[in-house]
Design a protein around this motif. Structure first.
Motif, PDB file in Angstrom:
ATOM      1  N   ASP A 260       0.848  -1.192   0.000  1.00  0.00           N
ATOM      2  CA  ASP A 260       0.000   0.000   0.000  1.00  0.00           C
ATOM      3  C   ASP A 260       0.888   1.248   0.000  1.00  0.00           C
ATOM      4  O   ASP A 260       1.563   1.546   0.986  1.00  0.00           O
ATOM      5  CB  ASP A 260      -0.905  -0.017   1.236  1.00  0.00           C
ATOM      6  N   SER A 262       0.121   4.419   0.052  1.00  0.00           N
ATOM      7  CA  SER A 262      -0.282   5.453   1.014  1.00  0.00           C
ATOM      8  C   SER A 262       0.177   5.102   2.425  1.00  0.00           C
ATOM      9  O   SER A 262       0.590   5.982   3.193  1.00  0.00           O
ATOM     10  CB  SER A 262      -1.802   5.637   0.985  1.00  0.00           C
ATOM     11  N   THR A 265       3.914   5.725   2.599  1.00  0.00           N
ATOM     12  CA  THR A 265       4.164   7.167   2.681  1.00  0.00           C
ATOM     13  C   THR A 265       3.863   7.696   4.073  1.00  0.00           C
ATOM     14  O   THR A 265       4.622   8.504   4.627  1.00  0.00           O
ATOM     15  CB  THR A 265       3.311   7.911   1.643  1.00  0.00           C
ATOM     16  N   LEU A 266       2.754   7.246   4.657  1.00  0.00           N
ATOM     17  CA  LEU A 266       2.398   7.660   6.014  1.00  0.00           C
ATOM     18  C   LEU A 266       3.471   7.242   7.009  1.00  0.00           C
ATOM     19  O   LEU A 266       3.849   8.023   7.900  1.00  0.00           O
ATOM     20  CB  LEU A 266       1.050   7.049   6.403  1.00  0.00           C
TER      21      LEU A 266
END
Length: 300
Positions: A260, A262, A265-266
């Motif tokens: 994933d 995202s 990145t988080l």
């Protein structure tokens, strides 16, 4: 090549092929994780020379670097193979005293500390070894030499496949944040185990000749279990650690274990915002390594 020789290969033992990273404090101690990362650097140079070779001397350098990688990986495998009985015990009971050691002697491949005198249980170190073994084998270098080693690699897969529910001491060999030897479920270990299982599953056979006798089997369910637990833990590292710089090795090189984008990145943004500083990242919040409190407690 000169830079690699002066900075990395200079630390390699000429007999065993193992690397010593701290000869002043720990003479002849070779950590599994440190050796594998050193092999990754040398292997990258091997691939670069192999791909861009224009003269015979470039091919010679590529061959030499490849042999350095193989020698180190074979020595690490032999170190672990000498503790095959501990792997069998760990598969049944998962006691920290039955785990593979985290470091060995660079001189004779023997153990250097007792079972309970170090935080040896590090699922990520064994997983990193298997991940690199799969990558090196896929590139054409043969590390595994016989059927006994194939069987042991299969046992190492069984050793790490339950990493999603096996508390360990983590990348920093400390356990929980307070450094009291309490094992935790670490996202960095789970992510590395997931990447290693996936790589071993994709590589096929370890001899590189297409034979069925050198195939290592991985249960797809175990890969999915590791992936599910990892995604639910990120960006947190463990129960006591809000986040950890060790997660960088999971969301990026060498594991790339998070599908994933995202979530990756988080996790990266959380690490940089929480641990980032002027000269890099802290390991984790309230890291007490070599502080007055921990030194006093250790001496006491």
């Amino acid at each position: 090549m000169v830079l690699v020789q002066k900075t990395i290969l200079f630390c390699q033992d000429p007999v065993t092929g193992l690397f010593v990273n701290n000869p002043e404090q720990y003479p002849s101690h070779a950590w599994v994780r440190d050796n594998v990362y050193a092999v990754q650097a040398v292997w990258a140079m091997h691939r670069a020379y192999q791909k861009r070779a224009e003269f015979d001397e470039d091919l010679v350098k590529a061959h030499e670097l490849g042999l350095n990688c193989v020698k180190c990986m074979q020595s690490l495998l032999e170190c672990m193979l000498r503790q095959a009985d501990k792997v069998e015990l760990f598969k049944r009971q998962q006691k920290k005293s039955d785990c593979l050691h985290a470091k060995y002697s660079a001189k004779n491949k023997a153990t250097v500390v007792a079972d309970n005198d170090w935080g040896h249980l590090q699922i990520d170190a064994v997983s990193l070894f298997l991940l690199t073994l799969a990558q090196i084998t896929a590139s054409g270098l043969q590390v595994v030499r016989n059927f006994d080693e194939v069987a042991f690699v299969q046992n190492l897969v069984y050793y790490i496949e339950t990493g999603y529910r096996t508390p360990d001491f983590g990348t920093w060999e400390r356990g929980d944040k307070t450094n009291q030897g309490i094992r935790e479920l670490n996202a960095s270990s789970i992510g590395m185990a997931k990447a290693a299982l996936q790589a071993i599953n994709d590589i096929g056979d370890l001899f590189g000749d297409g034979s069925n006798v050198s195939i290592v089997h991985v249960l797809p369910d175990e890969i999915q279990q590791c992936s599910a637990v990892l995604c639910n833990m990120l960006p947190r590292e463990s129960f006591s650690k809000e986040t950890d710089a060790a997660l960088l090795s999971v969301i990026s090189f060498p594991a790339f274990a998070v599908d994933d984008f995202s979530l990756a990145t988080l996790t990266r943004e959380t690490i940089l915002a929480t641990l980032g500083g002027r000269y890099g990242c802290k390991r984790f919040l309230r890291d007490g390594y070599k502080t007055v409190l921990e030194v006093i407690a250790f001496c006491a």
